[in-house]
Scaffold this active site. Structure first.
Site: not given
Ligand code: PMP
Length: 361
Positions: A102, A172, A196
């Site tokens: 991520w 994040d 989550k």
């Molecule tokens: N950052 C992290 C740490 C994540 O776990 C996720 C989703 N698994 C995301 C970003 C992406 O999130 P979204 O699908 O809400 O854009």
């Protein structure tokens, strides 16, 4: 059929009392004679509900008044692009610390918008540890430092907030927000998708120091200008009303259950149980993350032979344990044990794993 323990990484398990209340209020919400999904976000009932959710979140995280709290759409990924636009101009530099998938994604979304540098990375070791803070190469004058306190796929977590001096720290926190107390003042921005630890998908929470907004000097479309959302209580356009309402119920549930302090104790207990069972399996199960960087929220693990993956998943499902398939980038298994996962769920998983290992070891 009955509800199972759901270890999905996200969208993920919600607290059962929250789901029951949603069901209860589905047809007639408050005195509206309609569901929360069917009434105007400009009506007093929803405005009150939205404000109460923000108040509860501020209380749960002790968010100071100098920070705006936004309830937006677009998920964490959209914010990974909106934040560079809003925090700095195109000539500015920003630093990215990569500890998993991520962080890499956030970097890719920033690259078209400013000079995005990799200040540190643990990619070489397969993202199984964290780069030592002493080895970070921070850029003098950078607009901010971005990192991912918990990497959902690789199962790597910072257990302390890194010190980057006066540079705003952008985090994040999609997969570990409210899993423990976090000192908001140490951050310029905290952002995270709700799906989550906070509620359903469709909602992303942004906690941003107000003085960081509106200084970028860019000519942005008004809808991308976060200051417009901040000035309009996140209602510059129509928000995700159902997700916001459900996140509000999750905040109430958290408050009734001891808040972030109680979650920390329970999350530590659950993580100890699960890592203990992996490490105590005589090598049958394997987690490859350095023990001091192991995530309390997402626990990837491998079986001795990938041929056992399918039977493991099939039998787990039959035992009422769902969502254990690992991310396709890593393979193997992953158990996500967010706030809504009770200790009983982790105990059930640990019992099943022990039994499976005895029968297949
Ligand atoms: N950052 C992290 C740490 C994540 O776990 C996720 C989703 N698994 C995301 C970003 C992406 O999130 P979204 O699908 O809400 O854009």
């Amino acid at each position: 059929m009955s509800r199972a323990f759901n270890f999905s990484a996200g969208p993920a398990a919600l607290p059962e009392p929250v789901l029951r209340q949603v069901r209860e209020e589905m047809l007639e919400w408050k005195s509206e004679r309609a569901s929360v999904m069917e009434v105007s976000h400009r009506g007093q009932a929803f405005i009150d509900c939205a404000a109460e959710a923000e108040r509860d979140l501020r209380e749960l995280m002790a968010i100071p008044d100098e920070y705006a709290v936004l309830f937006l759409q677009g998920g964490a990924t959209t914010l990974a692009a909106l934040l560079p636009m809003n925090l700095a101009g195109p000539d500015a530099s920003a630093d990215y610390v990569l500890t998993g998938h991520w962080g890499e994604k956030a970097l890719e979304n920033a690259k078209p918008l400013l000079h995005a540098n990799i200040a540190a990375s643990s990619k070489e070791g397969g993202y199984t540890s964290l780069p030592d803070r002493n080895d970070w190469q921070l850029t003098p004058g950078a607009a901010y430092v971005h990192y991912t306190p918990n990497e959902t796929i690789h199962g790597v977590e910072f257990h302390d907030i890194p010190d980057v001096g006066d540079v705003p720290l952008v985090a994040d926190v999609s997969s570990n927000i409210l899993s423990r107390p976090m000192d908001v003042r140490r951050f310029g921005v905290l952002y995270g998708g709700a799906q989550k630890n906070l509620g359903p998908s469709g909602l992303v929470i942004v906690i941003v120091r107000k003085d960081l907004l509106g200084r970028h000097g860019r000519n942005l479309p008004p809808i991308f200008e976060l200051q417009n959302q901040a000035k309009n209580d996140s209602m510059f356009n129509t928000p995700a009303t159902l997700s916001w309402y459900i996140a509000g119920l999750v905040f109430k549930w958290l408050k009734a259950n001891g808040g972030a302090v109680a979650m920390e104790a329970q999350n530590r207990e659950k993580a100890n149980l699960l890592y203990g069972s992996i490490d105590g399996s005589g090598g049958f199960y394997r987690n490859e993350v350095r023990p001091d960087c192991r995530s309390w929220m997402n626990v990837p693990f491998f079986l001795p032979d990938a041929a056992l993956d399918k039977p493991f998943l099939k039998e787990a499902e039959a035992a009422g344990l769902l969502g254990l398939k690992g991310h396709r980038a890593l393979g193997g298994m992953r158990a996500s044990i967010y706030n809504a996962m009770p200790v009983a769920g982790v105990n059930a998983l640990v019992d099943f794993m022990g039994d499976f290992a005895r029968r297949n070891g």
